[in-house]
Design an enzyme around this catalytic site. Structure first.
Site, PDB file in Angstrom:
ATOM      1  N   ARG A  27       0.833  -1.211   0.000  1.00  0.00           N
ATOM      2  CA  ARG A  27       0.000   0.000   0.000  1.00  0.00           C
ATOM      3  C   ARG A  27       0.875   1.272   0.000  1.00  0.00           C
ATOM      4  O   ARG A  27       0.889   2.030  -0.974  1.00  0.00           O
ATOM      5  CB  ARG A  27      -0.946  -0.020   1.229  1.00  0.00           C
ATOM      6  N   CYS A 264       4.592   9.143   0.071  1.00  0.00           N
ATOM      7  CA  CYS A 264       3.218   9.613  -0.018  1.00  0.00           C
ATOM      8  C   CYS A 264       3.138  10.642  -1.133  1.00  0.00           C
ATOM      9  O   CYS A 264       3.856  11.643  -1.101  1.00  0.00           O
ATOM     10  CB  CYS A 264       2.752  10.221   1.306  1.00  0.00           C
TER      11      CYS A 264
HETATM   12  P1  HMG Z   1     -12.888  14.423  -2.671  1.00  0.00           P
HETATM   13  O1  HMG Z   1     -12.549  14.647  -4.102  1.00  0.00           O
HETATM   14  O2  HMG Z   1     -13.039  15.592  -1.766  1.00  0.00           O
HETATM   15  O3  HMG Z   1     -14.149  13.451  -2.535  1.00  0.00           O
HETATM   16  O4  HMG Z   1     -11.782  13.479  -2.081  1.00  0.00           O
HETATM   17  P2  HMG Z   1     -15.648  13.693  -2.696  1.00  0.00           P
HETATM   18  O5  HMG Z   1     -16.269  13.070  -1.487  1.00  0.00           O
HETATM   19  O6  HMG Z   1     -15.947  15.134  -3.017  1.00  0.00           O
HETATM   20  O7  HMG Z   1     -15.968  12.806  -3.988  1.00  0.00           O
HETATM   21  C1  HMG Z   1     -15.454  13.123  -5.265  1.00  0.00           C
HETATM   22  C2  HMG Z   1     -15.601  11.916  -6.177  1.00  0.00           C
HETATM   23  O8  HMG Z   1     -14.781  10.857  -5.702  1.00  0.00           O
HETATM   24  C3  HMG Z   1     -17.035  11.367  -6.223  1.00  0.00           C
HETATM   25  O9  HMG Z   1     -17.240  10.830  -7.524  1.00  0.00           O
HETATM   26  C4  HMG Z   1     -16.974  10.224  -5.228  1.00  0.00           C
HETATM   27  O10 HMG Z   1     -17.916   9.206  -5.489  1.00  0.00           O
HETATM   28  C5  HMG Z   1     -15.573   9.692  -5.453  1.00  0.00           C
HETATM   29  P3  HMG Z   1     -18.048  11.681  -8.647  1.00  0.00           P
HETATM   30  O11 HMG Z   1     -19.360  11.977  -8.008  1.00  0.00           O
HETATM   31  O12 HMG Z   1     -17.211  12.924  -8.884  1.00  0.00           O
HETATM   32  O13 HMG Z   1     -18.069  10.748  -9.812  1.00  0.00           O
HETATM   33  N1  HMG Z   1     -15.065   9.038  -4.245  1.00  0.00           N
HETATM   34  C6  HMG Z   1     -14.661   7.761  -4.203  1.00  0.00           C
HETATM   35  N2  HMG Z   1     -14.591   6.805  -5.141  1.00  0.00           N
HETATM   36  C7  HMG Z   1     -14.123   5.590  -4.750  1.00  0.00           C
HETATM   37  N3  HMG Z   1     -13.715   5.326  -3.471  1.00  0.00           N
HETATM   38  C8  HMG Z   1     -13.769   6.276  -2.535  1.00  0.00           C
HETATM   39  C9  HMG Z   1     -14.244   7.548  -2.895  1.00  0.00           C
HETATM   40  N4  HMG Z   1     -14.417   8.674  -2.180  1.00  0.00           N
HETATM   41  C10 HMG Z   1     -14.926   9.582  -3.031  1.00  0.00           C
HETATM   42  N5  HMG Z   1     -13.352   5.994  -1.290  1.00  0.00           N
HETATM   43  C11 HMG Z   1     -11.022  11.822  -0.545  1.00  0.00           C
HETATM   44  C12 HMG Z   1     -11.780  13.105  -0.724  1.00  0.00           C
HETATM   45  C13 HMG Z   1     -10.760  11.607   0.915  1.00  0.00           C
HETATM   46  C14 HMG Z   1     -11.843  10.668  -1.101  1.00  0.00           C
HETATM   47  C15 HMG Z   1      -9.692  11.967  -1.367  1.00  0.00           C
HETATM   48  O14 HMG Z   1      -9.036  13.087  -0.869  1.00  0.00           O
HETATM   49  C16 HMG Z   1      -8.827  10.775  -1.293  1.00  0.00           C
HETATM   50  O15 HMG Z   1      -9.142   9.734  -1.843  1.00  0.00           O
HETATM   51  N6  HMG Z   1      -7.642  10.885  -0.601  1.00  0.00           N
HETATM   52  C17 HMG Z   1      -6.765   9.783  -0.443  1.00  0.00           C
HETATM   53  C18 HMG Z   1      -5.362  10.261  -0.397  1.00  0.00           C
HETATM   54  C19 HMG Z   1      -4.429   9.100  -0.151  1.00  0.00           C
HETATM   55  O16 HMG Z   1      -4.744   7.948  -0.399  1.00  0.00           O
HETATM   56  N7  HMG Z   1      -3.205   9.417   0.357  1.00  0.00           N
HETATM   57  C20 HMG Z   1      -2.216   8.454   0.627  1.00  0.00           C
HETATM   58  C21 HMG Z   1      -2.516   7.647   1.866  1.00  0.00           C
HETATM   59  S1  HMG Z   1      -2.125   8.494   3.362  1.00  0.00           S
HETATM   60  C22 HMG Z   1      -0.450   8.150   3.647  1.00  0.00           C
HETATM   61  O17 HMG Z   1       0.217   7.650   2.791  1.00  0.00           O
HETATM   62  C23 HMG Z   1       0.119   8.429   5.014  1.00  0.00           C
HETATM   63  C24 HMG Z   1       0.319   7.143   5.847  1.00  0.00           C
HETATM   64  O18 HMG Z   1       1.195   6.241   5.192  1.00  0.00           O
HETATM   65  C25 HMG Z   1       0.877   7.496   7.234  1.00  0.00           C
HETATM   66  C26 HMG Z   1       2.116   8.402   7.180  1.00  0.00           C
HETATM   67  O19 HMG Z   1       3.104   8.073   6.499  1.00  0.00           O
HETATM   68  O20 HMG Z   1       2.052   9.440   7.850  1.00  0.00           O
HETATM   69  C27 HMG Z   1      -1.010   6.406   6.076  1.00  0.00           C
HETATM   70 MG    MG Z   2       3.353   6.322   5.236  1.00  0.00          MG
END
Ligand code: HMG
Ligand code: MG
Length: 328
Positions: A27, A264
């Site tokens: 992931r 990230c």
């Molecule tokens: P948004 O664009 O604000 O979402 O994103 P929304 O709620 O306005 O929806 C927009 C569109 O996305 C809609 O579709 C939703 O249906 C769709 P449309 O109506 O336009 O056709 N949608 C989805 N589709 C599938 N699955 C979903 C989903 N949610 C909405 N779950 C959101 C907000 C939170 C979804 C977005 O910002 C996002 O996906 N962010 C993820 C970012 C990410 O994955 N970052 C990396 C992981 S974090 C990390 O790496 C740190 C960690 O390792 C710890 C560390 O190192 O500190 C964990």
């Molecule tokens: Mg991380």
């Protein structure tokens, strides 16, 4: 792994006897790849990691696919993993205790995960305002509100819930992060019902004294080591030192990534996580159990590095891969 490929054991009584490794390579590693790794390769990576003795493998993310196209095939990966999961369910030993957690930010993500039969999810909060906006498209507070129903519904369904807290030790936009902000976000996530918190050093800037200070601040707020995991990225080469420090403070769950994959896409200057091999080598030398077969793990990381067409950044992978070639 063969004796000659392991370090001599010099027990460290200040460390726990056993450490649970939460493998995040498929992931955290693959979400940051410039190219999209085929679902078959992802499923094989997870299967190989489980075969190397890692019983918790964070598999993918059910996030907005346009935000992280690298993991848009989450459903397909789970379909491909059906035989592994079936083998686990059918066996009293073998893969017993296998957990394949996934990241889920919101209810649509939870729904997708549930329809794949996922039994463990993780929400991912931020200690800082800027990273919440960059990573989740909303304020820190609104992000917590987005997570609350996810945690409640998952728990009601008997699904395990971890919560990450990113930027616990420094933020590339805001600089130093007050401990009180980290503690406040941790408290909210536990109140919501998260069972475990993983403290993220997203950009790998932490140093050992800072780790002790943050764990002390959390303990003063009533959040003890049993509820915590640590998640160090290795940007400044401090991830292993920080992890060993956390272990000497009572932490027993550590996040790491096979071959040091990771980063990230929404945090500038985030590089790979602590390499699982570096962790296992250090723990083997300290007499700490992990259940990992280091030879099989190194073989897996070498195989994955071939798929990505670049060598693993892990020094242990490189050293042991060279040795394994000498003594197959
Ligand atoms: P948004 O664009 O604000 O979402 O994103 P929304 O709620 O306005 O929806 C927009 C569109 O996305 C809609 O579709 C939703 O249906 C769709 P449309 O109506 O336009 O056709 N949608 C989805 N589709 C599938 N699955 C979903 C989903 N949610 C909405 N779950 C959101 C907000 C939170 C979804 C977005 O910002 C996002 O996906 N962010 C993820 C970012 C990410 O994955 N970052 C990396 C992981 S974090 C990390 O790496 C740190 C960690 O390792 C710890 C560390 O190192 O500190 C964990
Ligand atoms: Mg991380």
């Amino acid at each position: 792994m063969d004796g000659e490929l392991l370090p001599p054991v010099h027990p460290r009584p200040d460390l726990p006897g056993r450490v649970r490794i939460w493998e995040v390579g498929p992931r955290d590693g693959l979400q940051n790849e410039p190219s999209i790794v085929p679902a078959e390769v992802k499923a094989e990576l997870v299967t190989r990691l489980v075969g190397a003795g890692l019983s918790t493998v964070e598999t993918t993310s059910f996030v907005n696919p346009s935000w992280v196209p690298q993991l848009a095939d989450a459903e397909e990966v789970f379909t491909l993993l059906a035989p592994l999961r079936a083998a686990h369910e059918a066996s009293a030993s073998g893969h017993a205790g296998l957990r394949l957690p996934v990241l889920v930010p919101n209810l649509p993500g939870l729904e997708r995960a549930r329809s794949c039969g996922v039994r463990d999810v993780a929400v991912f909060a931020s200690a800082t305002e800027t990273f919440a906006r960059k990573n989740l498209n909303r304020s820190r507070e609104d992000a917590l509100e987005m997570f609350a129903p996810v945690v409640a519904e998952a728990r009601a369904d008997g699904i395990g819930v971890r919560a990450y807290v990113s930027m616990c030790f420094g933020d590339p936009w805001e600089g130093a992060v007050p401990e009180s902000d980290v503690v406040a976000v941790c408290e909210r996530l536990l109140e919501m019902g998260a069972e475990e918190l993983s403290l993220g050093d997203t950009i790998g800037v932490a140093t050992t004294g800072q780790v002790v200070d943050l764990l002390d601040a959390l303990a003063r707020a009533g959040i003890g080591a049993a509820q915590l995991a640590v998640h160090f990225h290795d940007t400044y080469g401090q991830a292993l030192a920080n992890t060993l420090t956390a272990l000497s403070c009572g932490i027993t769950t550590v996040d790491s990534s096979a071959g040091g994959l990771g980063g990230c896409p929404f945090a500038k200057s985030a590089t790979g996580n602590l390499a699982t091999e570096d962790l296992c080598w250090a723990l083997a030398g300290a007499g700490v159990e992990t259940g990992v077969d280091l030879r099989r793990l190194v073989e897996t990381s070498v195989w994955m590095a071939d798929r990505l067409a670049r060598p693993s950044p892990s020094r242990v992978v490189r050293a042991l891969a060279a040795k394994t070639k000498e003594s197959p």
